[in-house]
Motif scaffolding. Structure first.
Motif, short mmCIF file in Angstrom:
data_model
loop_
_atom_site.label_atom_id
_atom_site.label_comp_id
_atom_site.label_asym_id
_atom_site.label_seq_id
_atom_site.Cartn_x
_atom_site.Cartn_y
_atom_site.Cartn_z
N ASP A 29 6.79 23.14 47.22
CA ASP A 29 8.15 23.65 47.05
C ASP A 29 9.18 22.88 47.87
O ASP A 29 8.92 22.51 49.01
CB ASP A 29 8.18 25.13 47.46
N HIS A 40 9.72 22.54 39.36
CA HIS A 40 8.47 21.77 39.49
C HIS A 40 8.29 20.82 38.31
O HIS A 40 7.95 19.65 38.46
CB HIS A 40 7.27 22.72 39.53
N SER A 72 0.52 25.43 40.57
CA SER A 72 1.07 25.85 41.86
C SER A 72 0.21 26.97 42.42
O SER A 72 -0.85 27.29 41.89
CB SER A 72 2.52 26.29 41.68
N HIS A 108 12.01 28.53 39.04
CA HIS A 108 11.21 27.75 40.00
C HIS A 108 10.28 26.75 39.28
O HIS A 108 10.14 25.60 39.71
CB HIS A 108 10.39 28.72 40.84
ZN ZN Z 1 6.24 26.21 43.68
#
Ligand code: ZN
Ligand code: KG4
Length: 346
Positions: free
Chosen positions: A306, A119, A140, A115
């Motif tokens: 996201d 980003h 985040s 993840h």
């Molecule tokens: Zn995220």
């Protein structure tokens, strides 16, 4: 190479289609997103079980929408990318399950993306894409990290939070201030009416000499100030406290990011993750970086939080470089703490 990307790590179901031609930056063809924020707001935070169930409901309709908007059929998908972790276990399983099932049915590979790598690489979807090497500030809801990025898959951790993430500091302080979920944007909105100097809040680890962060104490400081103000606190002190909290978080993030540029000798900074949408952070970083001849790159505003595009992009960039290795061998050095160690590529 057409990559379908699925993001389902937390409370947003994101699906996108990215096309990679030769060695050029992969192009975003279409993307669709469903935020569960309204659903979780009633509970003041994400309820994991509800999140998983909602991902199941949304993911296929969103995939259909993306394919329609891209003018493509499922048969034209060459690779299915999904968020492997970190994130909520049940939520991740939905994306992984759907991606692996699609891949198996299409006889195409499914590839799990970190993840944070999504980003980190998301600014390549902006018009003003960065060049390697750069320093990345990942901010985040769950992570705050500074990284040196020398290329796709070549990441070295420079520093990270020892407790709460910057997004968590925003969210928890917002909750204390009685603001809705997600707290970051709500706190930023209230802060616009406040005076940041009305309250003195700590800047944890500001002068620690290293690139680590600590935000847990800030939330406690906000709680103490609020207790002193009492239960019937009026609007202005609340706005002032919101402004002071935002300022404290931004001051630390900016100071450490600039220090990372100084220590690495690099002059390019990439900011990614939900907190990267914060206007004060952007203004301050742009201004302070310009003073030392550095440039700051951000993802397009809609891709700060996201989304499926960053997952499809990360897989496409890896594919272009022959880096789509089996996950167990993935050379991703950000000390990943996978929520799902055992989701494997078929
Ligand atoms: Zn995220
Ligand atoms: O990257 P992201 O969407 O999800 C995670 O991977 O965690 O980041 C979500 C975080 C939340 O903590 C949210 O409050 C914060 O980003 N956030 C903001 C803003 N927009 C989102 N924080 C401050 N200012 C904003 N404008």
């Amino acid at each position: 190479m057409n990559v379908l990307g699925i993001e389902s790590s937390c409370d947003e179901t994101g699906v996108a289609l990215v096309t990679a031609l030769g060695t050029g930056v992969p192009q975003l063809r279409a993307q669709a997103l469903h935020s569960q924020a309204d659903m979780h707001e009633a509970y003041g935070g994400v309820v994991p079980e509800l999140a998983s169930r909602d991902h199941i409901r949304r993911v296929l309709p969103l995939a259909r929408q993306v394919l329609r908007e891209a003018g493509m059929t499922l048969g034209q998908v060459d690779l299915v990318a999904y968020t492997r972790g970190p994130g909520l276990a049940g939520a991740l399983l939905v994306g992984a399950g759907v991606a692996v099932a699609l891949g198996t049915a299409l006889q195409r590979p499914a590839y799990g993306v970190h993840h944070l790598e999504g980003h980190l690489l998301s600014p390549f979807l902006a018009e003003d894409a960065p060049e390697f090497p750069f320093v990345a500030l990942l901010v985040s809801g769950g992570h705050t990290q500074l990284m040196r990025v020398d290329g796709v898959g070549r990441y070295a951790l420079l520093g990270e939070t020892v407790d709460d993430a910057a997004g968590e500091a925003f969210d928890k302080s917002a909750k204390l201030l009685g603001l809705g979920y997600p707290g970051g944007p709500a706190l930023a909105r209230l802060a616009a009416f406040g005076n940041a100097e009305a309250f003195e809040l700590p800047r944890p680890l500001l002068h620690s000499g290293n690139l680590d962060f600590s935000f847990a104490g800030l939330k406690t400081a906000v709680m103490t100030r609020l207790r002193k103000l009492g239960p019937d606190v009026c609007e202005q002190p609340r706005a002032d406290l919101a402004a002071a909290t935002q300022q404290a978080i931004v001051d630390v993030l900016v100071a450490k990011a600039l220090k990372a540029l100084q220590l690495t000798g690099l002059r390019r900074l990439v900011v990614a993750g939900g907190v990267g949408a914060n206007a004060l952070l952007r203004e301050t970083l742009d201004r302070r970086a310009a003073r030392i001849g550095a440039r700051v790159h951000y993802p397009p505003p809609a891709l700060c939080t996201d989304n499926g595009a960053m997952i499809a992009l990360a897989a496409a960039l890896r594919w272009q470089r022959g880096l789509l290795v089996p996950e167990t061998d993935a050379a991703f050095d950000v000390r990943p703490r996978w929520a799902l160690e055992d989701v494997t590529v078929p």
